[in-house]
Design an enzyme around this catalytic site. Structure first.
Site, PDB file in Angstrom:
ATOM      1  N   PRO A 181       0.805  -1.227   0.000  1.00 39.57           N
ATOM      2  CA  PRO A 181       0.000   0.000   0.000  1.00 39.57           C
ATOM      3  C   PRO A 181       0.836   1.275   0.000  1.00 39.57           C
ATOM      4  CG  PRO A 181      -0.964  -1.615   1.483  1.00 39.57           C
ATOM      5  CD  PRO A 181       0.330  -2.192   1.013  1.00 39.57           C
ATOM      6  N   GLY A 220       4.892   1.064  -3.771  1.00 37.47           N
ATOM      7  CA  GLY A 220       4.693   0.570  -5.121  1.00 37.47           C
ATOM      8  C   GLY A 220       5.971   0.799  -5.913  1.00 37.47           C
ATOM      9  N   TRP A 257      -1.950  -5.234  -5.097  1.00 36.52           N
ATOM     10  CA  TRP A 257      -1.852  -5.328  -6.563  1.00 36.52           C
ATOM     11  C   TRP A 257      -1.248  -6.663  -7.014  1.00 36.52           C
ATOM     12  CZ3 TRP A 257      -5.038  -1.783  -7.269  1.00 36.52           C
ATOM     13  CH2 TRP A 257      -4.927  -0.532  -6.680  1.00 36.52           C
ATOM     14  N   GLN A 315     -11.397   6.811 -31.356  1.00 33.47           N
ATOM     15  CA  GLN A 315     -11.744   8.030 -32.097  1.00 33.47           C
ATOM     16  C   GLN A 315     -12.158   7.712 -33.524  1.00 33.47           C
ATOM     17  OE1 GLN A 315     -11.824  10.861 -30.471  1.00 33.47           O
ATOM     18  NE2 GLN A 315     -12.467  12.150 -32.174  1.00 33.47           N
ATOM     19  N   ILE A 316     -11.452   6.791 -34.165  1.00 32.35           N
ATOM     20  CA  ILE A 316     -11.782   6.439 -35.551  1.00 32.35           C
ATOM     21  C   ILE A 316     -13.162   5.793 -35.633  1.00 32.35           C
ATOM     22  CG2 ILE A 316     -11.160   4.858 -37.431  1.00 32.35           C
ATOM     23  CD1 ILE A 316      -8.203   5.455 -36.741  1.00 32.35           C
ATOM     24  N   GLY A 352     -18.688   7.228 -32.182  1.00 32.35           N
ATOM     25  CA  GLY A 352     -19.615   6.797 -31.138  1.00 32.35           C
ATOM     26  C   GLY A 352     -19.608   5.298 -30.945  1.00 32.35           C
ATOM     27  N   GLU A 391       4.439  -3.151 -13.132  1.00 36.98           N
ATOM     28  CA  GLU A 391       5.851  -3.510 -13.321  1.00 36.98           C
ATOM     29  C   GLU A 391       6.722  -2.304 -13.648  1.00 36.98           C
ATOM     30  OE1 GLU A 391       7.160  -7.237 -14.817  1.00 36.98           O
ATOM     31  OE2 GLU A 391       5.111  -7.855 -15.221  1.00 36.98           O
ATOM     32  N   THR A 405       5.985   2.096 -13.459  1.00 31.21           N
ATOM     33  CA  THR A 405       5.253   3.097 -14.229  1.00 31.21           C
ATOM     34  C   THR A 405       6.139   3.686 -15.323  1.00 31.21           C
ATOM     35  OG1 THR A 405       5.954   4.903 -12.783  1.00 31.21           O
ATOM     36  CG2 THR A 405       3.923   3.730 -12.158  1.00 31.21           C
ATOM     37  N   SER A 406       5.512   4.391 -16.241  1.00 32.06           N
ATOM     38  CA  SER A 406       6.293   5.058 -17.295  1.00 32.06           C
ATOM     39  C   SER A 406       7.286   6.040 -16.691  1.00 32.06           C
ATOM     40  CB  SER A 406       5.362   5.774 -18.274  1.00 32.06           C
ATOM     41  OG  SER A 406       4.681   4.846 -19.092  1.00 32.06           O
TER      42      SER A 406
END
Length: 410
Positions: free
Chosen positions: A132, A135, A162, A363-364, A367, A390, A392-393
């Protein structure tokens, strides 16, 4: 050592097509149902075990592919099918990597088969590292392992979070602190056998994506495991801790000491990149087919540059991400060090690509892309995890920057 190549050999093509067929025929038809149910897809895992995809032998064959491309190729195809179900199939692999990276030959031979079970009695395993309050900051880990010399047992206390397959796993691999003064160098990994008293499942998380994969807390209350369950053995641990203490006394000079959790993540990051490539490719293919058949103002929407250019960028990013993953995987198999954090590069770029490409796919489709009638909505939700788990960016960028500047990675 195999030369780096971008062309798969005949055996690899056969395996790829076999996995792709399973993903298309078994995983994809079940994807929407298990996403809605938010439960472990045991029937699909069992089917994977029956055909040999969910097995120690399969992953060993791919892992020991001399080109290094076996694992990323398999991950891409499975996650092309569906990320949530695929993670349920491959989640055990992270725990298995933890044993292979840090364990003895006896531990590998004893415990990895118990992680998978067999086609008639499927098992799963869990790798438990995050907490907790710890991470990305593994140095803040609080789970403790204390050695009871009289009984030759380790006593584990703490809470993990996690954890893929946490609480439902047959075997848990738990990273714990054995010497708090050494920071991350004072960590070790432990095998918690099936039905060990004191281990229980905490909160099960209801997630934004990858909902067919079980994610939960694991609570450890005076969990006692035999001394033989310390990965690598006590002699190796004592030697590693002694070197870390000596290095600390000498002001940090000398040999770097390997961290157990980091060793697991280093080995798995290109594979996570391959997972992201699979999800991105799946979304791109749906968007491409849709753009060819959807007509507006009397012509297919792919005839519009605004759509066509998006698809061109999507395909370019996917191919670039795959090449980074393949390079890192080949380097690892060839024993070449990640001198520029190539493993983290592959995971970073592929993860960001998956988020961007799936968003463009939504988006392409307009809806329709926002509804559950089309799979890109699920793929977009699933893609968010790649930039988080694994490492984060942001952590990947930190690892890359520190590696390039020759600073220590803590």
């Amino acid at each position: 050592m195999a030369e780096f190549t971008m062309e798969l050999n005949d055996d690899q093509i056969q395996v790829r097509d076999w996995i792709h067929g399973f993903a298309a025929d078994v995983i994809r038809p079940a994807a929407a149902e298990w996403d809605e149910r938010e439960e472990t897809p045991w029937p699909v895992i069992q089917e994977a075990a029956k055909v040999g995809i969910y097995s120690l032998d399969f992953y060993a064959q791919q892992f020991f592919d001399p080109t290094g491309l076996g694992i990323p190729m398999a991950m891409e195809e499975l996650f092309w099918g569906d990320a949530g179900i695929a993670l349920s199939i491959v989640g055990t692999g992270l725990a298995a990597i933890g044993v292979v990276a840090n364990g003895t030959e006896e531990q590998i031979g004893t415990w990895i088969p118990q992680m998978y079970g067999d086609a008639n009695d499927v098992k799963v395993a869990a790798f438990c590292s995050s907490e907790p309050d710890a991470g990305s900051d593994v140095g803040a880990m609080r789970t403790r392992a204390v050695y009871d010399q009289a009984k030759d047992e380790w006593v584990l206390n703490g809470t993990k979070t996690w954890a893929t397959n946490g609480g439902i796993a047959n075997v848990h691999i738990v990273v714990a602190v054995v010497d708090a003064e050494l920071g991350t160098k004072g960590h070790a990994s432990f095998i918690v056998p099936p039905n060990t008293p004191g281990l229980s499942q905490g909160q099960k998380f209801k997630k934004h994506g990858i909902r067919a994969s079980h994610t939960a807390e694991v609570v450890l209350e005076d969990v006692r495991v035999p001394g033989s369950c310390l990965l690598g053995g006590k002699e190796k641990l004592d030697d590693r801790l002694a070197r870390a203490r000596e290095r600390a006394r000498s002001g940090g000079a000398g040999e770097r000491v390997k961290n157990a959790a980091m060793a697991t993540f280093e080995a798995s990051r290109p594979a996570v990149g391959a997972m992201a490539v699979g999800t991105a490719r799946a979304a791109y293919e749906v968007a491409l087919d849709y753009a060819k058949t959807r007509t507006q103002f009397g012509r297919p929407i792919i005839d519009n540059q605004g759509v066509a250019f998006q698809l061109a960028d999507m395909r370019t990013r996917i191919d670039a991400a795959r090449l980074l993953v393949w390079r890192a995987s080949w380097m690892a198999a060839a024993g070449r060090p990640f001198t520029s954090a190539e493993g983290s590069m592959s995971k970073l770029f592929a993860s960001e690509t998956a988020k961007e490409v799936t968003a463009q796919a939504v988006q392409i489709l307009g809806g329709n892309g926002y509804t559950r009638e089309y799979p890109v909505e699920r793929m977009h939700r699933d893609s968010a995890i790649y930039t988080i788990f694994e490492g984060t960016s942001e952590i990947q960028r930190l690892v890359i920057a520190r590696t390039l500047s020759d600073m220590p990675i803590r």
